[in-house]
Design an enzyme around this catalytic site. Structure first.
Site, short mmCIF file in Angstrom:
data_model
loop_
_atom_site.label_atom_id
_atom_site.label_comp_id
_atom_site.label_asym_id
_atom_site.label_seq_id
_atom_site.Cartn_x
_atom_site.Cartn_y
_atom_site.Cartn_z
N ASN A 190 -3.35 2.34 -0.03
CA ASN A 190 -2.84 2.55 1.34
C ASN A 190 -1.78 3.64 1.28
OD1 ASN A 190 -1.78 2.41 3.89
ND2 ASN A 190 -0.85 0.38 3.63
N LYS A 195 -0.28 5.05 3.68
CA LYS A 195 0.71 4.92 4.78
C LYS A 195 0.96 6.29 5.41
CE LYS A 195 2.72 1.04 2.34
NZ LYS A 195 3.76 0.06 2.29
N HIS A 228 -1.88 -4.90 9.17
CA HIS A 228 -0.86 -4.68 8.13
C HIS A 228 0.50 -5.16 8.65
CE1 HIS A 228 1.76 -2.79 5.21
NE2 HIS A 228 0.70 -2.67 4.43
N GLU A 274 3.41 -4.07 8.33
CA GLU A 274 4.30 -3.04 8.90
C GLU A 274 3.97 -2.82 10.38
OE1 GLU A 274 3.62 0.04 6.02
OE2 GLU A 274 4.83 -1.02 4.54
N GLU A 329 -0.74 -10.38 1.43
CA GLU A 329 0.40 -9.49 1.19
C GLU A 329 1.70 -10.17 1.64
OE1 GLU A 329 -0.78 -5.18 0.76
OE2 GLU A 329 -0.33 -5.49 2.86
N GLY A 360 6.64 -2.97 -0.87
CA GLY A 360 7.56 -1.85 -1.02
C GLY A 360 8.92 -2.24 -1.57
N SER A 414 3.79 -4.44 -4.05
CA SER A 414 4.39 -3.86 -5.25
C SER A 414 3.50 -3.96 -6.49
CB SER A 414 5.78 -4.47 -5.52
OG SER A 414 6.65 -4.18 -4.43
#
Ligand code: PEP
Length: 259
Positions: A11, A13, A101, A103, A173, A179, A219
Site C-alpha cells: 500500500n 498510500k 483502510h 486511515e 490491521e 505506521g 508495521s
C-alpha cells in the site's frame, strides 16, 4: 500446507509521483526475480495518478505483480466530483482494491455502510476487495478486539454471497500497529485471523472459510514478516512503509513463501 496462496500487498498510500512509481515497480521486478517466486502472489497499490503508468510497466515487462487500488467509489459513474469508479479501475486492469483502510475510516469519515457498498461494487466489477478491519489500542486494552473486528467484517460483507466471500481478502490491521513500528505478536495475529475465519465460516459456510485469505498488516517489514505470515491462518501481509523500498518489500514477499 494451506491451500490458500499467500498475497503480499504494498500500500503506497499518498507517496510516489507517477515517475517515482515507475522506478519503484521496475526495481521491485528486479528484486523479485532474484528471490523465490510463484508461490506468493504480489500486488502493488499506487495512488490513482500512478495507476496507468504502473499498469503500462507491468504489462510491457510482463511483471507478475498484480495492480491494486487504494480505494474506490460504489457507483459506476455519476456526479461524484473527485471520485473514481469500479468500472474505471477494472478497465485499467486493477485486480485488487483496498476498502475500509483505517486511515480512511479514522480521518476521512468512512463508515461501515460505505465500506459495504465499496466492497460489493468491487466484486460487481470483477475485482477482489481487500477489506481492512482492526481495533484501536483502547479497544484492545478493553478486551474487545474480536468483537470489534468481527463486527466490522459482518458490516462490510453484508449482502455478499458465500461464493463471493470465498474469494475475498480480509486484512487484519490493528490500528495501533499501522505506521507505528509496533506489531501484533504472531500469536495475537493468528488468534484474530482464526476468529475472523471462524466468523466467515459461521455466516458464509466452510468453503468460504477455507477460501478467504486473511492478511496481517501493521508495521510488517523484512525482519518480522516470516513469523507473522508463518501463522496457519495468516495468508500474507498488507504492507505500508516497507513497500516503498523494493528490496525490503521483495524480502517480505520471500518471507511469505509457504514452508
Ligand atoms: C497499511 O498501510 O496498511 C500499513 C499496514 O502500513 P504500515 O506497514 O506502514 O504499518
Amino acid at each position: 500446507m494451506s491451500p490458500r496462496r499467500p498475497l503480499v500487498s504494498g500500500n503506497w498510500k499518498m507517496h510516489l509521483t507517477h515517475l517515482e512509481a515507475i522506478q519503484v515497480v521496475q526495481k521491485l521486478s528486479y528484486a523479485l526475480e532474484r528471490g523465490p517466486q510463484g508461490a506468493v502472489e504480489v500486488s502493488v497499490h499506487p495512488a490513482f495518478t500512478a495507476l496507468r503508468s504502473v499498469q503500462t510497466v507491468l504489462d510491457a515487462d510482463e511483471i507478475s505483480v498484480a495492480l491494486g487500488a487504494q480505494d474506490v467509489h460504489w457507483e459506476d459513474s455519476g456526479p461524484w466530483t473527485g471520485e473514481v469508479s469500479p468500472v474505471m479501475l477494472a478497465k485499467l486492469g486493477v485486480r485488487y482494491v483496498i476498502v475500509g483502510h483505517s486511515e480512511r475510516r479514522q480521518h476521512l469519515g468512512e463508515t461501515d455502510g460505505w465500506v459495504n457498498r465499496k466492497l460489493r461494487a468491487t466484486l460487481r466489477a470483477g475485482m477482489t476487495p481487500i477489506c481492512c478491519v482492526g481495533e484501536t489500542a483502547e479497544q484492545r486494552d478493553a478486551g474487545r478486539t474480536e468483537e470489534v473486528v468481527v463486527g466490522q467484517l459482518h458490516a462490510a460483507l453484508a449482502g455478499v454471497e458465500p461464493a463471493e466471500a470465498a474469494r475475498l481478502v480480509v486484512a487484519y490491521e490493528p490500528i495501533w500497529a499501522i505506521g507505528t513500528g509496533r506489531t501484533a505478536t504472531p500469536a495475537d495475529a493468528q488468534a484474530v485471523a482464526a476468529a475472523l475465519r471462524v466468523a466467515v465460516g459461521e455466516r458464509w459456510g466452510p468453503d468460504a472459510a477455507g477460501g478467504v485469505r486473511i492478511q496481517y498488516g501493521g508495521s510488517v517489514n523484512e525482519r518480522n514478516a516470516a513469523d507473522l505470515v508463518g501463522q496457519p491462518d495468516v495468508d500474507g501481509a498488507l504492507v505500508g512503509g516497507a513497500s516503498l523500498d523494493p528490496v525490503a518489500f521483495a524480502a517480505v514477499v520471500a518471507a511469505a513463501r509457504p514452508r
